[in-house]
Design an enzyme around this catalytic site. Sequence first.
Site, mmCIF file in Angstrom:
data_model
loop_
_atom_site.group_PDB
_atom_site.id
_atom_site.type_symbol
_atom_site.label_atom_id
_atom_site.label_comp_id
_atom_site.label_asym_id
_atom_site.label_seq_id
_atom_site.Cartn_x
_atom_site.Cartn_y
_atom_site.Cartn_z
ATOM 1 N NE ARG A 1 5.656 -37.131 -64.115
ATOM 2 C CZ ARG A 1 5.657 -36.380 -63.411
ATOM 3 N NH1 ARG A 1 6.749 -35.427 -62.867
ATOM 4 N NH2 ARG A 1 4.208 -35.424 -63.120
ATOM 5 C CE LYS B 1 4.675 -29.968 -57.230
ATOM 6 N NZ LYS B 1 3.337 -28.446 -57.923
ATOM 7 C CD GLU C 1 -1.680 -28.201 -56.866
ATOM 8 O OE1 GLU C 1 -1.178 -29.298 -56.933
ATOM 9 O OE2 GLU C 1 -2.613 -28.681 -55.317
#
Length: 580
Positions: free
Chosen positions: A278, A288, A51
């Site tokens: 992850r 982020k 994104e």
Amino acid sequence: MLRDSPPNPWAQSRLMSDRPAARRSNFLTDIVDADLAAGRHTKVVTRFPPEPNGYLHIGHAKSIALNFGLAQQYGGVCHLRLDDTNPVTEDTDYVESIQHDVAWLGGNWDGEVRYASNYFGQMYALAERLVTDGKAYVDGQTVEEIRKNRGDFTTPGVASPYRDRPIEESLELFRRMKAGEFADGTCVLRARIDMGHANVLMRDPLIYRIRHAHHHRTGDEWCIYPMYDYAHPLEDAIEGITHSICTLEFETNRELYDWFLDHTGPWNPRPRQYEFARLALGYTVMSKRKLLQLVVDKRVSGWDDPRMPTIVGLRRRGYTPESLHLMHERTGTSKAGGWTDYSVLEGCLRDDLETKALRGMAVLNPVKLIMTNWDDVMGAGHLEPCSQPALPHPPEGVEPPPARHFTIGKEVWIEREDFEEVPPKGYKRLFPGNKVRLKGGYVIECTGCIKDIDGVITDVLATVVPDTKSGTPGSDAVKVKAAITWVAVANGVNAEVRMYDRLFLDPHPDAGGKDFIESLNPNSLKVVTAIVEPSLANALPDQKFQFERHGYFVADRVDHVQGSKPVFNLAVGLKDSWGK
Ligand code: ATP
Ligand code: MG
């Protein structure tokens, strides 16, 4: 910029394509093997779908290595798709940086860079189809009501009063939502699945919400935007993705992923979602949003601050694409999560630079050493040329680079810690009466020191032992227990050296809802003026070196000026310092 030249030539020769023989084997390759064997797919198509709401970080590097690597291993392709369905947080600066970072890591995406927003039209049409099929409805409850009525793990949901409104009515309202007739939050489009479903995500999830916002690509064309859970499977299906790989948090979303594909298809190939653990790296935050906060609050100098776990930060710190791929290999691909120690990442860089980084001498905390007999035995003002290999152990088959050249004269800079007036037990370096070698130069014998009125040592005194120059026949006639690094006063160059330490003091800065700002390390950056040998002053920006005995350093990509203004960043020390 890269948007118009998508097949990225840089990637061709590097990394992933460098080692087709490195056949990885993990639970994902087992799945692909089975799919190919059963004829479910003939070609593997993966995607990396960031994104564009921030810069990519070390966790994304893993996803990139995984998705591009899997496609490459099976002769398939990987798409770079910007998942730009949320107009509010996204920005073209991020779009550009993502492409650069993926390319830098050797991700050779297939065809054009893709954008989720390219499919807004198709997504809308498929949503109309869901409405027409009785699989979706326009709900007039507020978002709070919807959330409340969804129930939870132990309580079933409560159906919306609008759930059974006529199809025609929903269709008309949905079209009016799209036409901009309603304000944000007035109504939403929801899937009509099962309000008592064991998986809460399946209790009539949202498909579209109204958001009168400007989108960085579609401008003001849309005022309704699709939700991630609806958009993502459709993006995959439209692009013909076979294996849609995401992190474990999306495991419960898989059921919904499948539901949307089952009710919008048939799709061929039919994408399947697979989840892996992850990367979580100690002493690091990766969200982020949190990285953005560090930048906005000026805790760091920017997204590319060398202390940041972003790709641009790591790059500026001296990390190479190869070291990040090595990190991916070493941390593996599995369903079992857990924290990876920061030392693993540093070990990867060390191992990569060991055979690549040219050597050089730099004195980080200098004190002057004077060879008091120099003029008598070598000649007044004499400068003796010296040379040393730039790369003592080049990899097999690699031509060694030309040697480094520098000179030695009466005065040299040495590290302050290499002299002790009264040596502690076992100390082998300079103290009165002891001999050491100036690495690549002569053997010297220490005779004492000079101090200023505050007792601070200003000069170390020694005598040079003639005929002991490194590389000459008599050089090892005099045995010494230590060799120290140095730079001649005559040709040393002042350099700014940025000594970085970990950004956080807490190994898990944001675990359990902790405020990560509180564990910022106030001493994560110390700037020193070092003295470096001439070959280092001539570095190109981004060139990596081993400063002998100190560690690996990189000429700063931004601030270093070749020849006139050397600036180096500490990339990683020679030894692991995390266990301390
Ligand atoms: P963040 O929480 O930092 O915003 P994200 O997962 O929302 O991360 P995306 O831009 O959606 O960021 O991620 C793009 C891809 O990278 C996704 O497929 C995601 O699964 C993967 N990814 C993100 N973080 C990690 C990580 N720490 N380890 C491995 N893969 C990751
Ligand atoms: Mg995200």
